[in-house]
Scaffold this active site. Structure first.
Site, PDB file in Angstrom:
ATOM      1  N   SER A  93       1.803 -60.760  -7.559  1.00 22.29           N
ATOM      2  CA  SER A  93       1.215 -59.523  -7.055  1.00 22.29           C
ATOM      3  C   SER A  93       1.939 -58.344  -7.677  1.00 22.29           C
ATOM      4  CB  SER A  93       1.346 -59.446  -5.532  1.00 22.29           C
ATOM      5  OG  SER A  93       0.995 -58.159  -5.055  1.00 22.29           O
ATOM      6  N   TYR A 141       6.481 -59.564   1.818  1.00 19.47           N
ATOM      7  CA  TYR A 141       5.520 -60.189   0.895  1.00 19.47           C
ATOM      8  C   TYR A 141       5.874 -59.839  -0.547  1.00 19.47           C
ATOM      9  CZ  TYR A 141       1.021 -60.887  -1.502  1.00 19.47           C
ATOM     10  OH  TYR A 141       0.028 -61.265  -2.376  1.00 19.47           O
TER      11      TYR A 141
END
Length: 251
Positions: free
Chosen positions: A146, A160
């Site tokens: 990501s 995250y």
């Protein structure tokens, strides 16, 4: 790998980016093992779309943070489709959006268990299948990371972001260790993509809000991430390993 039958495991393959990757790789001739955690119906729908491309598919329910379930996933795919030659490490969770100090320890632990431990467990089993040092014929792995890995995701999900930075570090390390054993390992960093993950985080319009700060002024589509993964898995990328490819509209 030219001429080799390709059998690729896609974790988190029932919907979103994972489903798009499964279908895109099927179009390139891969037989697909679809790992999914919850929605059997979605997994079966993805399997139907894969088979419509003229290849085989097998959906397998799996919690990638549980070692015995990862073993069962790969055993099932090998038994039904043949030796595994590829892995797309896509399964991931985020938890609700929010400031870091308000994030429960249980959420942080689950994110790390799935996104880091799960990715490592799947990678290890796939490498035991693919590495020439372990009797395999080589292969390719793509880890779905990501942009948060480098942006940090302040005020949203720092935990995250940290997990995805770990995925990128894993990518580089495995690429160096297993390149001599016939396995290429790369990573794709998506930006904001139109999937159901945003709603699951509590902000269904998040991808469009993020688009305002994106040079291309729009969110990505799952197929655009899938195209990048398919290239990295292909022979066209035969000299590409250890790469972290950002597919983010310019973020």
């Amino acid at each position: 790998m030219a001429g080799q039958q390709r059998v690729t495991v896609v974790t988190g393959g029932s919907r979103g980016i994972g489903a798009a990757v499964a279908v895109r790789l099927a179009r390139a001739g891969h037989h697909i093992g679809i790992g999914y955690e919850r929605s059997r119906r979605d997994a079966q729908e993805t399997a139907r779309a894969v088979r419509a491309e003229g290849v085989h598919a097998v959906p397998v329910q799996v919690d990638t943070s549980a070692e015995e379930q990862v073993e069962r996933l790969f055993d099932t795919v090998r038994d039904e489709l043949g030796p595994v030659t590829g892995l797309v490490n896509n399964a991931a969770v985020t938890g609700p959006l929010g400031g870091f100090t308000r994030t429960p320890s249980s959420v942080i632990r689950r994110v790390l268990d799935v996104n880091v431990l799960g990715a490592l467990l799947c990678a290890r089993r796939a490498l035991l299948e693919m590495s020439t040092a372990h009797g395999g014929e080589g292969g390719s792995m793509v880890n779905i990371s990501s942009c948060a890995a480098t942006l940090g995701a302040p005020g949203e999900y720092v935990h995250y972001a940290a997990s995805k930075a770990a995925v990128d570090a894993m990518t580089v390390g495995l690429a160096k260790e297993f390149g001599p054993q016939g396995v290429r390992v790369n990573s794709v960093q998506p930006g904001a993509v139109l999937t159901g993950m945003h709603a699951a985080m509590g902000d269904p319009d998040r991808a469009w809000r993020k688009a305002e700060a994106t040079p291309l002024r729009r969110p990505g589509e799952p197929r655009e991430i899938a195209d990048a993964v398919a290239w990295l898995m292909s022979d066209e990328a035969s000299f590409t390993t250890g790469a972290v490819l950002r597919v983010s509209g310019g973020v």
